[in-house]
Design a protein around this motif. Structure first.
Motif, PDB file in Angstrom:
ATOM      1  N   SER A  41       0.816  -1.224   0.000  1.00 33.00           N
ATOM      2  CA  SER A  41       0.000   0.000   0.000  1.00 33.00           C
ATOM      3  C   SER A  41       0.845   1.268   0.000  1.00 33.00           C
ATOM      4  CB  SER A  41      -0.960   0.007   1.200  1.00 33.00           C
ATOM      5  OG  SER A  41      -1.796  -1.129   1.183  1.00 33.00           O
ATOM      6  N   PHE A  42       2.070   1.205  -0.536  1.00 34.36           N
ATOM      7  CA  PHE A  42       2.980   2.354  -0.521  1.00 34.36           C
ATOM      8  C   PHE A  42       2.327   3.611  -1.078  1.00 34.36           C
ATOM      9  CE2 PHE A  42       6.067   5.038  -2.714  1.00 34.36           C
ATOM     10  CZ  PHE A  42       7.001   5.277  -1.717  1.00 34.36           C
ATOM     11  N   LEU A  43       1.620   3.485  -2.187  1.00 37.14           N
ATOM     12  CA  LEU A  43       1.079   4.662  -2.865  1.00 37.14           C
ATOM     13  C   LEU A  43      -0.101   5.298  -2.138  1.00 37.14           C
ATOM     14  CD1 LEU A  43       1.277   3.437  -6.564  1.00 37.14           C
ATOM     15  CD2 LEU A  43       2.830   4.987  -5.357  1.00 37.14           C
ATOM     16  N   MET A  44      -0.654   4.626  -1.132  1.00 35.73           N
ATOM     17  CA  MET A  44      -1.761   5.210  -0.376  1.00 35.73           C
ATOM     18  C   MET A  44      -1.279   6.067   0.793  1.00 35.73           C
ATOM     19  SD  MET A  44      -5.169   2.905  -0.226  1.00 35.73           S
ATOM     20  CE  MET A  44      -4.532   1.465   0.589  1.00 35.73           C
ATOM     21  N   TYR A  45       0.011   5.988   1.115  1.00 40.90           N
ATOM     22  CA  TYR A  45       0.527   6.752   2.252  1.00 40.90           C
ATOM     23  C   TYR A  45       0.667   8.236   1.913  1.00 40.90           C
ATOM     24  CZ  TYR A  45       1.685   2.636   5.048  1.00 40.90           C
ATOM     25  OH  TYR A  45       1.611   1.498   5.809  1.00 40.90           O
ATOM     26  N   GLY A  46       0.527   9.070   2.936  1.00 41.31           N
ATOM     27  CA  GLY A  46       0.787  10.484   2.774  1.00 41.31           C
ATOM     28  C   GLY A  46       2.256  10.727   2.466  1.00 41.31           C
ATOM     29  N   GLN A  47       2.571  11.920   1.995  1.00 42.10           N
ATOM     30  CA  GLN A  47       3.921  12.211   1.513  1.00 42.10           C
ATOM     31  C   GLN A  47       4.985  12.018   2.590  1.00 42.10           C
ATOM     32  OE1 GLN A  47       4.296  15.995  -0.419  1.00 42.10           O
ATOM     33  NE2 GLN A  47       6.503  15.826  -0.686  1.00 42.10           N
ATOM     34  N   ALA A  48       4.741  12.489   3.805  1.00 40.62           N
ATOM     35  CA  ALA A  48       5.732  12.368   4.871  1.00 40.62           C
ATOM     36  C   ALA A  48       6.012  10.910   5.195  1.00 40.62           C
ATOM     37  CB  ALA A  48       5.262  13.113   6.118  1.00 40.62           C
ATOM     38  N   ALA A  49       4.957  10.091   5.268  1.00 39.73           N
ATOM     39  CA  ALA A  49       5.136   8.668   5.554  1.00 39.73           C
ATOM     40  C   ALA A  49       5.864   7.974   4.407  1.00 39.73           C
ATOM     41  CB  ALA A  49       3.781   8.007   5.809  1.00 39.73           C
ATOM     42  N   ARG A  50       5.548   8.351   3.157  1.00 39.02           N
ATOM     43  CA  ARG A  50       6.252   7.760   2.013  1.00 39.02           C
ATOM     44  C   ARG A  50       7.742   8.076   2.077  1.00 39.02           C
ATOM     45  NH1 ARG A  50       2.026   9.831  -1.197  1.00 39.02           N
ATOM     46  NH2 ARG A  50       3.475  11.324  -2.125  1.00 39.02           N
ATOM     47  N   SER A  51       8.076   9.290   2.453  1.00 38.77           N
ATOM     48  CA  SER A  51       9.493   9.681   2.554  1.00 38.77           C
ATOM     49  C   SER A  51      10.217   8.839   3.599  1.00 38.77           C
ATOM     50  CB  SER A  51       9.607  11.167   2.903  1.00 38.77           C
ATOM     51  OG  SER A  51       9.083  11.970   1.873  1.00 38.77           O
ATOM     52  N   GLN A  52       9.549   8.587   4.736  1.00 39.79           N
ATOM     53  CA  GLN A  52      10.161   7.757   5.769  1.00 39.79           C
ATOM     54  C   GLN A  52      10.328   6.320   5.299  1.00 39.79           C
ATOM     55  OE1 GLN A  52       8.644   8.377   9.886  1.00 39.79           O
ATOM     56  NE2 GLN A  52       7.402  10.002   8.983  1.00 39.79           N
ATOM     57  N   LEU A  53       9.338   5.797   4.574  1.00 40.30           N
ATOM     58  CA  LEU A  53       9.446   4.447   4.033  1.00 40.30           C
ATOM     59  C   LEU A  53      10.624   4.342   3.067  1.00 40.30           C
ATOM     60  CD1 LEU A  53       5.675   3.687   3.358  1.00 40.30           C
ATOM     61  CD2 LEU A  53       7.119   2.471   4.987  1.00 40.30           C
ATOM     62  N   ILE A  54      10.779   5.329   2.210  1.00 33.34           N
ATOM     63  CA  ILE A  54      11.875   5.330   1.238  1.00 33.34           C
ATOM     64  C   ILE A  54      13.225   5.336   1.946  1.00 33.34           C
ATOM     65  CG2 ILE A  54      13.037   6.749  -0.506  1.00 33.34           C
ATOM     66  CD1 ILE A  54      10.238   7.514  -1.536  1.00 33.34           C
ATOM     67  N   LYS A  55      13.362   6.156   3.000  1.00 31.86           N
ATOM     68  CA  LYS A  55      14.633   6.221   3.728  1.00 31.86           C
ATOM     69  C   LYS A  55      14.979   4.883   4.368  1.00 31.86           C
ATOM     70  CE  LYS A  55      14.480  11.176   4.771  1.00 31.86           C
ATOM     71  NZ  LYS A  55      14.318  12.201   5.845  1.00 31.86           N
ATOM     72  N   LYS A  56      13.984   4.199   4.885  1.00 32.51           N
ATOM     73  CA  LYS A  56      14.257   2.916   5.538  1.00 32.51           C
ATOM     74  C   LYS A  56      14.541   1.824   4.516  1.00 32.51           C
ATOM     75  CE  LYS A  56      12.078   4.144   9.849  1.00 32.51           C
ATOM     76  NZ  LYS A  56      11.089   3.869  10.911  1.00 32.51           N
ATOM     77  N   VAL A  57      13.877   1.864   3.387  1.00 26.59           N
ATOM     78  CA  VAL A  57      14.198   0.934   2.311  1.00 26.59           C
ATOM     79  C   VAL A  57      15.618   1.191   1.815  1.00 26.59           C
ATOM     80  CG1 VAL A  57      13.675   0.318  -0.091  1.00 26.59           C
ATOM     81  CG2 VAL A  57      11.828   0.522   1.583  1.00 26.59           C
ATOM     82  N   GLN A  58      15.994   2.445   1.712  1.00 30.76           N
ATOM     83  CA  GLN A  58      17.346   2.797   1.280  1.00 30.76           C
ATOM     84  C   GLN A  58      18.393   2.222   2.230  1.00 30.76           C
ATOM     85  OE1 GLN A  58      18.602   6.919   1.857  1.00 30.76           O
ATOM     86  NE2 GLN A  58      19.453   6.939  -0.209  1.00 30.76           N
TER      87      GLN A  58
END
Length: 315
Positions: free
Chosen positions: A213-230
């Motif tokens: 459900s990555f695309l359903m998250y708000g922008q701030a949460a998506r940014s945090q997800l990306i950082k942790k995946v990185q």
């Protein structure tokens, strides 16, 4: 624990998902989930972050959801939810609503069945009439239903919903989870990219593939997800330096993973062992890589997992 913390949200998603192993009365009634961790402006100038947002398209009705895994609520947060307007929610999730209908909104709290009485008392003390969805492993019930809209009450029977099995895990981890919980899902998607013959994969794409459900998250949460995946991807690249390499994107950004060598270069025996090695879960720790250490895939061309048998490369 992440599983307990996310159980109310996963239960809600199950109720909105057709053909779930459990009953899906919200989906049958026409509700669907359109957002997770969505920031909403309040009338007093403050802000709340809704854990989930549901919409009933035909009725232009929105349900703003706040999930609690403990036994208390934040009174100030609960009061701020009452200041959120339907138009604010529509804009926040970029919805297109029927022009003939004025959108409406209500607030729904989610919680674990074990804490439902305390949560209901807390909501009463805060002087808010929000209904409470009490989630257990064998049933889900709408408590304080007098505060719910007619449409929500009709979808969720007063007797509760008996579950065939505990709520399915649609979201095993989220932006608040530890990086360690991202490593194995990211590893699986990197192995998939290797098998598909991809030569590189951006951290953004890797995030979309790894995080449900990555695309359903708000922008701030998506940014945090990306950082942790990185961070997870860089750890995996350090474990297998002959197979993966992390590269910075030109001009900055999340970067990408280069796939240097794939198990497809091996014969059937070596290829299978190489994929197994790439897929193997690592201990929950940050590895210190010896610069003199041979690449794992190179080692596999000569030995199996025990290091005792030779695997010869066939022409």
């Amino acid at each position: 624990m992440t599983a307990d913390r996310l159980m109310p949200i996963n239960a809600l998603l199950g109720l909105c998902t057709p053909y779930d192993v459990n009953p899906s009365p919200l989906a049958v009634a026409g509700f669907r989930c359109v957002g997770l961790e969505v920031p909403l402006r309040c009338g007093d100038g403050g802000k709340v972050v809704a854990d989930a947002i549901l919409v009933h398209d035909a009725a232009a009705h929105l349900v703003v959801c706040e999930s609690k895994s403990g036994n208390n609520i934040e009174v100030e947060q609960a009061l701020r939810y009452s200041e959120v307007t339907a138009q604010t929610v529509v804009h926040a999730v970029s919805l297109t609503m029927p022009h003939a209908l004025e959108p409406s909104v209500e607030v729904l709290y989610l919680g674990l069945e074990a804490h439902s009485e305390r949560l209901a008392l807390s909501l009463k003390s805060a002087d808010v009439a929000y209904p409470l969805l009490a989630v257990g492993k064998s049933s889900i019930k709408l408590a304080r239903s007098e505060g719910a809209s007619r449409r929500l009450r009709a979808a969720l029977p007063s007797a509760g919903i008996d579950l065939t099995a505990p709520p399915l895990v649609y979201i095993p981890f989220d932006h608040d989870s530890a990086v360690e919980e991202f490593v194995d899902p990211v590893r699986a998607r990197l192995v998939q990219a290797v098998a598909l013959g991809e030569t590189e994969i951006s951290i953004r794409v890797l995030s979309e593939r790894s995080c449900p459900s990555f695309l359903m998250y708000g922008q701030a949460a998506r940014s945090q997800l990306i950082k942790k995946v990185q961070r997870a991807a860089r750890q995996i690249a350090a474990e297998h330096p002959g197979t993966y390499a992390y590269a910075e994107a030109p001009g900055g950004g999340e970067g990408y993973i280069r796939i240097l060598r794939t198990p497809e270069a091996y014969d059937a025996r070596g290829r299978t062992q190489a994929y197994q090695a790439l897929s193997r879960q690592s201990p929950r720790r940050h590895l210190k890589i010896d610069p003199n250490q041979l690449d794992l895939l190179q080692e596999l061309t000569g030995t199996d997992d025990s290091g005792s048998d030779n695997v010869e490369e066939r022409p």
